[in-house]
Design a protein around this motif. Structure first.
Motif, PDB file in Angstrom:
ATOM      1  N   ILE A 187      12.498  29.748  10.851  1.00 17.32           N
ATOM      2  CA  ILE A 187      12.554  30.029   9.413  1.00 17.32           C
ATOM      3  C   ILE A 187      11.629  29.052   8.697  1.00 17.32           C
ATOM      4  N   ALA A 188      10.788  29.573   7.809  1.00 14.23           N
ATOM      5  CA  ALA A 188       9.893  28.721   7.022  1.00 14.23           C
ATOM      6  C   ALA A 188      10.523  28.435   5.661  1.00 14.23           C
ATOM      7  N   LEU A 189      10.450  27.171   5.240  1.00 17.36           N
ATOM      8  CA  LEU A 189      10.984  26.743   3.944  1.00 17.36           C
ATOM      9  C   LEU A 189       9.816  26.432   3.011  1.00 17.36           C
ATOM     10  N   ASP A 190       9.758  27.129   1.898  1.00 14.09           N
ATOM     11  CA  ASP A 190       8.648  26.968   0.958  1.00 14.09           C
ATOM     12  C   ASP A 190       8.851  25.713   0.116  1.00 14.09           C
ATOM     13  N   PRO A 191       7.788  24.965  -0.157  1.00 14.17           N
ATOM     14  CA  PRO A 191       7.911  23.774  -1.014  1.00 14.17           C
ATOM     15  C   PRO A 191       8.072  24.172  -2.484  1.00 14.17           C
ATOM     16  N   TRP A 192       8.320  23.177  -3.310  1.00 11.59           N
ATOM     17  CA  TRP A 192       8.541  23.388  -4.753  1.00 11.59           C
ATOM     18  C   TRP A 192       8.165  22.102  -5.481  1.00 11.59           C
ATOM     19  N   PRO A 193       7.550  22.149  -6.670  1.00 13.86           N
ATOM     20  CA  PRO A 193       7.278  23.336  -7.499  1.00 13.86           C
ATOM     21  C   PRO A 193       5.970  24.035  -7.175  1.00 13.86           C
ATOM     22  N   TYR A 194       5.153  23.475  -6.245  1.00 13.25           N
ATOM     23  CA  TYR A 194       3.898  24.102  -5.841  1.00 13.25           C
ATOM     24  C   TYR A 194       4.162  24.836  -4.538  1.00 13.25           C
ATOM     25  N   SER A 195       4.134  26.144  -4.578  1.00  9.30           N
ATOM     26  CA  SER A 195       4.523  26.927  -3.406  1.00  9.30           C
ATOM     27  C   SER A 195       3.361  27.123  -2.439  1.00  9.30           C
ATOM     28  N   GLY A 196       3.670  27.715  -1.309  1.00 13.43           N
ATOM     29  CA  GLY A 196       2.632  28.073  -0.354  1.00 13.43           C
ATOM     30  C   GLY A 196       1.893  29.316  -0.823  1.00 13.43           C
TER      31      GLY A 196
END
Length: 409
Positions: A187-196
């Motif tokens: 499972i990939a977890l997207d960063p925040w507040p700058y997304s992939g």
């Protein structure tokens, strides 16, 4: 100024800017307004460029929802699908079976630039890992070759109850190997507040679901638009509680997660995200709408800032799409004719470049001799190409290389 002059001399009608607020930016050139219409699209784009010289910004309905217009100096051109199109590399490995089935634990992953990985998102990832026993976090990017960066993340995660043994770091690798590394991620977890952005597309192509909580700006909604247009809106959440809940939910049923994995690539490939012809037809329509506004502005003598307006591109129906494809086929024929003509001209110029060198001896300054007497013209190992500004540029004599070909053309 030199670049701006070249653009004007080439009579570019619509200039598309791709560097934005990034390293080696050309925004100073853009500020000189070298073309009648200037458009911002991808690259170094966090929200608005803030430049009055930029007329339009290409986006979509997920990247800039209704009501966001006031935060942009540009007029928004909303595409009907994704604001980009993803071309998967041919060398991408096949999607492997769910790694958790072999390893016995869930591996979360994030291959984004670590400048996007802040303490707040690390704390959320730690909450997820604390709810998924034995789970691990795989972080990969060239910056992870730096020990100080790894230590910062290790210390932050330790403070949240995650031991160093549950963290895996990998640095730079060839792109095919990077894609292959997704076969170790569940499972990939997207960063925040700058997304992939591209990272999210690549994860999906490798069969890895991506969970995202959109950020407050354009840069924070890349994953949301890719997921929405690829057909996975269920992985877009609007609160941290839902972000954690969704990750734990997917991790808790490896049977279902394995089935999801096997179908992601086919679904992405069939979606607008990978439909280049559809995207190209819509982009062509967008450029025509922009130019129509520019012409109307000229005709009505409207001042700068008043001739532009927001544009919503409606999806092409089958008839329009078929007409667009026919136009493309006709243009392909024209391109082939022009290409043959340019190749002929380029070879002629290349021969002149050879003659310049051969007339002065070989490229290393020594004359060649045959049978001890007669001079022989050899193939040079350098082209000397003179520009109209009187600058001579030396390149390898290989027309298959981009630099000599473009300069000679």
């Amino acid at each position: 100024k030199v670049i701006a002059r070249m653009i004007r001399e080439d009579e570019i009608d619509i200039l598309v800017e791709l560097s934005g607020h990034s390293a080696d930016t050309r925004l100073k050139t853009v500020a000189l307004e070298p073309a009648p219409v200037i458009v911002k699209w991808v690259g170094g784009l966090f929200n608005t460029t803030g430049l009055k010289s930029v007329d339009y910004l290409i986006t979509d309905h997920q990247e800039t929802p209704a009501g966001e217009e006031e935060f942009y100096t540009e007029k928004l051109v909303r595409m009907p699908d994704d604001y980009i199109c993803f071309l998967p590399p041919e060398y991408a490995p096949d999607v492997a079976a769910l790694p958790a089935k072999e390893k016995g634990y869930i591996t979360f992953g994030c291959f984004n630039n670590p400048t996007k990985v802040n303490d707040e998102i690390l704390e959320k990832w730690a909450e997820i890992m604390n709810q998924v026993p034995k789970s691990k976090l795989f972080l990969k990017s060239k910056q992870y070759d730096t020990e100080v960066l790894r230590e910062r993340i290790i210390e932050t995660m330790k403070a949240c109850g995650i031991s160093e043994e549950r963290l895996k770091f990998e640095g730079q690798s060839p792109h095919d190997e990077l894609l292959g590394s997704y076969n170790s991620v569940d499972i990939a977890l997207d960063p925040w507040p700058y997304s992939g952005g591209l990272t999210t597309c690549e994860a999906l192509w490798m069969g890895v679901p991506v969970i995202t909580k959109p950020g407050p700006t354009f840069a924070g909604r890349h994953s949301a638009t890719h997921l929405h247009n690829a057909g996975f809106p269920e992985w877009i959440v609007d609160t941290w509680d839902k972000y954690i809940e969704k990750a734990v939910e997917l991790a808790s049923d490896t049977g279902n997660l394995g089935e999801i994995r096997t179908g992601i690539r086919d679904k992405v490939e069939a979606s607008p995200v990978c439909d280049g012809e559809r995207f190209g037809a819509h982009l062509s329509k967008a450029f025509r709408e922009m130019w129509a506004q520019r012409v109307k502005g000229y005709e009505e003598n409207l001042p700068e800032g008043e001739w532009q307006d927001h544009i919503d591109i409606t999806p092409l129906d089958e008839e329009d799409y078929s007409r667009s494809k026919n136009q493309k086929d006709a243009m392909d024929q024209v391109d082939e004719i022009e290409s043959d003509f340019l190749k002929k001209e380029t070879k002629e110029v290349a021969q002149k470049a050879k003659n310049i060198i051969n007339g002065n001896g070989t490229s290393n300054g020594h004359a060649s001799h045959q049978n001890g007497a007669s001079k022989k013209q050899e193939e040079p190992d350098t082209y000397k190409i003179k520009t109209k500004d009187g600058v001579t540029i030396c390149t390898p004599p290989d027309l298959k290389m981009m630099t000599p070909y473009v300069l000679l053309e």
